[in-house]
Design a protein around this motif. Structure first.
Motif, PDB file in Angstrom:
ATOM      1  N   GLU A  45       0.835  -1.193   0.000  1.00 17.74           N
ATOM      2  CA  GLU A  45       0.000   0.000   0.000  1.00 17.74           C
ATOM      3  C   GLU A  45       0.876   1.252   0.000  1.00 17.74           C
ATOM      4  O   GLU A  45       1.873   1.319   0.731  1.00 17.74           O
ATOM      5  CB  GLU A  45      -0.901  -0.005   1.249  1.00 17.74           C
ATOM      6  N   PHE A  46       0.507   2.209  -0.804  1.00 22.22           N
ATOM      7  CA  PHE A  46       1.186   3.504  -0.797  1.00 22.22           C
ATOM      8  C   PHE A  46       0.827   4.235   0.497  1.00 22.22           C
ATOM      9  O   PHE A  46      -0.333   4.228   0.932  1.00 22.22           O
ATOM     10  CB  PHE A  46       0.755   4.326  -2.013  1.00 22.22           C
ATOM     11  N   ASP A  55       5.182   9.676 -10.767  1.00 19.50           N
ATOM     12  CA  ASP A  55       4.125   8.677 -10.888  1.00 19.50           C
ATOM     13  C   ASP A  55       4.605   7.281 -10.519  1.00 19.50           C
ATOM     14  O   ASP A  55       3.828   6.460 -10.016  1.00 19.50           O
ATOM     15  CB  ASP A  55       3.548   8.677 -12.305  1.00 19.50           C
ATOM     16  N   SER A  56       5.849   6.983 -10.803  1.00 23.62           N
ATOM     17  CA  SER A  56       6.346   5.647 -10.477  1.00 23.62           C
ATOM     18  C   SER A  56       6.454   5.453  -8.975  1.00 23.62           C
ATOM     19  O   SER A  56       6.460   4.316  -8.493  1.00 23.62           O
ATOM     20  CB  SER A  56       7.701   5.389 -11.141  1.00 23.62           C
ATOM     21  N   THR A  61       5.749   1.547  -8.683  1.00 25.76           N
ATOM     22  CA  THR A  61       6.413   0.753  -9.719  1.00 25.76           C
ATOM     23  C   THR A  61       7.924   0.938  -9.698  1.00 25.76           C
ATOM     24  O   THR A  61       8.627   0.323 -10.491  1.00 25.76           O
ATOM     25  CB  THR A  61       5.879   1.135 -11.115  1.00 25.76           C
ATOM     26  N   LEU A  82       4.143   7.083  -6.815  1.00 24.77           N
ATOM     27  CA  LEU A  82       2.737   6.996  -6.412  1.00 24.77           C
ATOM     28  C   LEU A  82       2.128   5.655  -6.793  1.00 24.77           C
ATOM     29  O   LEU A  82       1.288   5.116  -6.066  1.00 24.77           O
ATOM     30  CB  LEU A  82       1.937   8.132  -7.053  1.00 24.77           C
ATOM     31  N   ARG A  83       2.539   5.095  -7.915  1.00 25.49           N
ATOM     32  CA  ARG A  83       2.008   3.815  -8.387  1.00 25.49           C
ATOM     33  C   ARG A  83       2.821   2.634  -7.885  1.00 25.49           C
ATOM     34  O   ARG A  83       2.510   1.488  -8.209  1.00 25.49           O
ATOM     35  CB  ARG A  83       1.946   3.802  -9.912  1.00 25.49           C
TER      36      ARG A  83
END
Length: 123
Positions: A46-47, A103-104, A109, A106-107
């Protein structure tokens, strides 16, 4: 390249506080975005929170908003996660993470993730 080492986990009673720290090193450690993930027993990763190094932009998961605070020390090259009003639902392994692309992070990845530190909240 970034290397990440977490510290500060432990056992705390519900309602208590803990502060996690992450020491970042490596060629890109001062320019990448930084954040925290967590994985509770039997659940998906989980972020938790993320921030930029210079702009001060921060993002939090709804589950921790108002209770957790992410911060950084550019001199020491560390990122911290202050966790207040902890509940048993916060029990998890917490991972420090870094990424060159917002984004990587937040996602979740990104490949730059530390080994993790255990946080256990007793009821």
């Amino acid at each position: 390249q970034v290397q990440l080492v977490e510290s500060g986990g432990g056992l705390v009673q519900a309602g208590g506080s803990l502060r996690l720290s992450c020491a970042a090193s490596g060629r890109d450690s001062t320019t990448y975005y930084m954040g925290w993930f967590r994985r509770a027993p039997g659940k998906e990763r989980e972020f938790v929170a993320a921030m930029t190094w210079r702009g001060g932009r921060t993002v939090y998961a709804d589950s921790v908003k108002g209770r957790f605070t992410i911060s950084r020390d550019n001199v020491e090259n560390t990122v911290s996660l202050q966790m207040n009003s902890l509940t048993p639902e916060d029990t998890a392994v917490y991972y420090c993470a870094s990424a060159p692309v917002w984004d990587s992070l937040l996602r979740m990845t990104t490949h730059y993730v530390g080994q993790g530190t255990q946080v256990t909240v007793s009821s």
